[in-house]
Design a protein around this motif. Structure first.
Motif, mmCIF file in Angstrom:
data_model
loop_
_atom_site.group_PDB
_atom_site.id
_atom_site.type_symbol
_atom_site.label_atom_id
_atom_site.label_comp_id
_atom_site.label_asym_id
_atom_site.label_seq_id
_atom_site.Cartn_x
_atom_site.Cartn_y
_atom_site.Cartn_z
ATOM 1 N N VAL A 227 0.906 -1.237 -0.095
ATOM 2 C CA VAL A 227 0.126 0.044 0.014
ATOM 3 C C VAL A 227 1.064 1.381 0.082
ATOM 4 C CG1 VAL A 227 -1.561 1.143 1.206
ATOM 5 C CG2 VAL A 227 -1.846 -1.158 1.164
ATOM 6 N N PHE A 228 0.594 2.108 -0.865
ATOM 7 C CA PHE A 228 1.149 3.488 -1.109
ATOM 8 C C PHE A 228 0.431 4.583 -0.405
ATOM 9 C CE2 PHE A 228 4.415 5.936 -4.058
ATOM 10 C CZ PHE A 228 4.150 7.182 -3.297
ATOM 11 N N VAL A 229 0.787 5.000 0.655
ATOM 12 C CA VAL A 229 0.035 6.354 1.373
ATOM 13 C C VAL A 229 0.781 7.658 0.796
ATOM 14 C CG1 VAL A 229 -0.534 7.258 3.209
ATOM 15 C CG2 VAL A 229 -0.690 4.876 3.064
ATOM 16 N N CYS A 230 -0.057 8.311 -0.029
ATOM 17 C CA CYS A 230 0.762 9.696 -0.375
ATOM 18 C C CYS A 230 0.210 10.659 0.481
ATOM 19 C CB CYS A 230 0.411 9.996 -1.581
ATOM 20 S SG CYS A 230 0.654 11.570 -2.477
ATOM 21 N N ILE A 231 0.966 11.641 1.148
ATOM 22 C CA ILE A 231 0.738 12.552 1.936
ATOM 23 C C ILE A 231 1.284 13.971 1.135
ATOM 24 C CG2 ILE A 231 1.008 11.203 3.984
ATOM 25 C CD1 ILE A 231 3.791 12.244 4.470
ATOM 26 N N ALA A 232 -0.055 14.773 1.090
ATOM 27 C CA ALA A 232 0.346 16.145 0.420
ATOM 28 C C ALA A 232 -0.731 17.097 0.958
ATOM 29 C CB ALA A 232 -0.182 15.660 -0.974
ATOM 30 N N ASP A 233 -0.212 18.506 0.628
ATOM 31 C CA ASP A 233 -0.860 19.695 1.139
ATOM 32 C C ASP A 233 -1.694 19.972 -0.154
ATOM 33 O OD1 ASP A 233 2.149 20.346 0.382
ATOM 34 O OD2 ASP A 233 0.757 21.827 -0.703
ATOM 35 N N ALA A 234 -2.657 20.699 -0.117
ATOM 36 C CA ALA A 234 -3.689 21.057 -0.927
ATOM 37 C C ALA A 234 -3.047 21.370 -2.539
ATOM 38 C CB ALA A 234 -4.544 21.992 -0.764
ATOM 39 N N LYS A 235 -1.997 22.116 -2.383
ATOM 40 C CA LYS A 235 -1.489 22.674 -3.657
ATOM 41 C C LYS A 235 -1.015 21.538 -4.405
ATOM 42 C CE LYS A 235 0.313 27.466 -2.300
ATOM 43 N NZ LYS A 235 1.279 28.247 -1.817
ATOM 44 N N ARG B 125 2.611 2.633 -10.732
ATOM 45 C CA ARG B 125 2.455 2.401 -9.278
ATOM 46 C C ARG B 125 2.182 3.663 -8.774
ATOM 47 N NH1 ARG B 125 0.817 1.039 -5.089
ATOM 48 N NH2 ARG B 125 1.698 -0.344 -3.533
ATOM 49 N N GLY B 126 0.911 3.999 -8.701
ATOM 50 C CA GLY B 126 0.367 5.084 -8.158
ATOM 51 C C GLY B 126 -0.088 4.891 -6.708
ATOM 52 N N ALA B 127 -0.640 6.095 -6.047
ATOM 53 C CA ALA B 127 -0.740 5.956 -4.601
ATOM 54 C C ALA B 127 -2.222 4.994 -4.577
ATOM 55 C CB ALA B 127 -1.011 7.364 -4.307
ATOM 56 N N ASP B 128 -2.065 4.352 -3.594
ATOM 57 C CA ASP B 128 -3.457 3.682 -3.115
ATOM 58 C C ASP B 128 -4.369 4.444 -2.112
ATOM 59 O OD1 ASP B 128 -2.871 1.056 -4.080
ATOM 60 O OD2 ASP B 128 -0.970 1.301 -2.918
ATOM 61 N N ILE B 129 -3.660 5.286 -1.282
ATOM 62 C CA ILE B 129 -4.711 6.213 -0.343
ATOM 63 C C ILE B 129 -3.726 7.490 -0.370
ATOM 64 C CG2 ILE B 129 -5.076 6.837 1.930
ATOM 65 C CD1 ILE B 129 -4.851 3.563 2.485
ATOM 66 N N LEU B 130 -4.564 8.621 -0.472
ATOM 67 C CA LEU B 130 -4.184 9.988 -0.658
ATOM 68 C C LEU B 130 -4.587 10.634 0.686
ATOM 69 C CD1 LEU B 130 -3.065 12.584 -1.473
ATOM 70 C CD2 LEU B 130 -4.716 12.931 -3.004
ATOM 71 N N LEU B 131 -3.805 11.061 1.609
ATOM 72 C CA LEU B 131 -4.158 12.065 2.735
ATOM 73 C C LEU B 131 -3.849 13.405 2.191
ATOM 74 C CD1 LEU B 131 -2.809 9.805 5.553
ATOM 75 C CD2 LEU B 131 -5.121 9.805 4.780
ATOM 76 N N PHE C 101 -8.649 9.968 0.081
ATOM 77 C CA PHE C 101 -9.001 9.452 -1.067
ATOM 78 C C PHE C 101 -8.500 7.965 -1.235
ATOM 79 C CE2 PHE C 101 -8.861 13.968 -1.851
ATOM 80 C CZ PHE C 101 -10.316 14.189 -2.456
ATOM 81 N N GLU C 102 -9.104 7.087 -1.539
ATOM 82 C CA GLU C 102 -8.621 5.764 -1.594
ATOM 83 C C GLU C 102 -8.947 5.032 -3.078
ATOM 84 O OE1 GLU C 102 -9.567 1.839 0.935
ATOM 85 O OE2 GLU C 102 -9.446 3.998 2.361
ATOM 86 N N ARG C 103 -8.165 4.488 -3.540
ATOM 87 C CA ARG C 103 -8.390 3.605 -4.795
ATOM 88 C C ARG C 103 -9.218 2.454 -4.820
ATOM 89 N NH1 ARG C 103 -5.043 3.850 -9.623
ATOM 90 N NH2 ARG C 103 -3.401 5.085 -8.483
ATOM 91 N N PRO D 294 -10.265 6.194 -7.917
ATOM 92 C CA PRO D 294 -9.992 6.571 -6.604
ATOM 93 C C PRO D 294 -11.550 7.140 -6.114
ATOM 94 C CG PRO D 294 -8.987 8.320 -7.894
ATOM 95 C CD PRO D 294 -9.702 7.275 -8.813
ATOM 96 N N GLU D 295 -12.026 6.946 -4.768
ATOM 97 C CA GLU D 295 -13.129 7.535 -4.060
ATOM 98 C C GLU D 295 -12.893 8.340 -2.926
ATOM 99 O OE1 GLU D 295 -14.817 3.887 -1.553
ATOM 100 O OE2 GLU D 295 -15.703 4.517 -3.511
ATOM 101 N N SER D 296 -13.489 9.233 -2.620
ATOM 102 C CA SER D 296 -13.250 10.242 -1.559
ATOM 103 C C SER D 296 -13.832 9.519 -0.451
ATOM 104 C CB SER D 296 -13.892 11.571 -1.652
ATOM 105 O OG SER D 296 -13.976 12.109 -0.540
#
Ligand code: 5RP
Length: 234
Positions: A117-125, A206-212, A222-224, A230-232
């Protein structure tokens, strides 16, 4: 602290909570690189004894993990990682990412490939409708720099050598400006065919599975889904 820094801190804390809740005691964790990942590493401190160790995606992250007393393990000693947590320079609605602003893209792609599982952590920008406003980092074998640069010019991009920068693997980075990236999966595969390219910063295969995602109103998740879209989950 800027609003962007606040969002980075919030998602780093949320990712640490995700690790605490989902990573079995004594398991190994894959750790990314960059300012958001640095905050995530710091957020691991309160429960570091529960971690079996970490695989680092750069020498910089290795040093931070070691300084915290977290054991850093060579990827060759590991068959699979349950989780990989890392930032991104851009992430699109399909959870494909553009990465490598910190120059660690090759090891990031390798460690991510070993993780379930790839968890991406990112700010809104970082959330964009289409990737490509941020120049695309490409790690290149030094002797192939001009050859690869010409190939990108033919693709419609404007490659610039990252001045004074050598990767952890002893290579150079070309930052390619002005590329249109409507199909990141296809472009990732195409760039990989250019002789001299070690890795490109598109993480679509190999994209993210979860985006925080840190936003003004809190963290969106968001989750793949099983079909890959992906769904919110906020
Ligand atoms: C490093 C990366 C980083 O994940 C990306 O550059 C995001 O960095 P930051 O969290 O500092 O905005 O790919 O190679």
């Amino acid at each position: 602290m800027t609003q962007q820094d606040e969002q980075k801190e919030a998602v780093a804390q949320a990712a640490a909570a995700h690790v605490r809740e989902n990573l079995p005691q004594g398991a190994l964790l894959g750790v990314g690189t960059g300012s958001t990942a640095n905050r995530f590493i710091a957020a691991l401190a309160p429960f570091r004894e529960r971690l079996g160790g970490a695989v680092a995606s750069s020498e910089a992250s290795r040093e931070r993990l070691t300084a915290l007393g977290i054991r850093v393990v060579d990827l060759n000693e590991v068959t699979e990682l349950a989780l990989y947590v890392d930032g991104a320079d851009e992430i699109d609605p399909g959870l494909s990412m553009l990465k490598g602003g910190g120059g660690a893209l090759t090891r990031e792609k390798i460690v991510a490939a070993a993780a379930r599982v790839f968890v991406c952590i990112a700010d809104a920008k970082k959330r964009v409708p289409v990737l490509g406003k941020f120049p695309l980092p490409v790690e290149v074998i030094p002797m192939a720099t001009n050859l690869v640069a010409r190939a990108f010019t033919e693709l419609g991009g404007a490659p610039r050598l990252r001045a004074g920068f050598v990767t952890d693997n002893g290579n150079v980075i070309l930052d390619v400006h002005g590329l249109a990236i409507p199909d990141p999966l296809a472009l990732e595969a195409r760039i990989n065919q250019i002789p001299g390219v070690v890795t490109n910063g598109l993480f679509a295969q190999r994209g993210a599975d979860i985006l925080l995602l840190g936003t003004e109103t809190g963290i969106l998740r968001f989750e793949r889904t099983r079909d890959g879209s992906p769904e919110s989950k906020d």
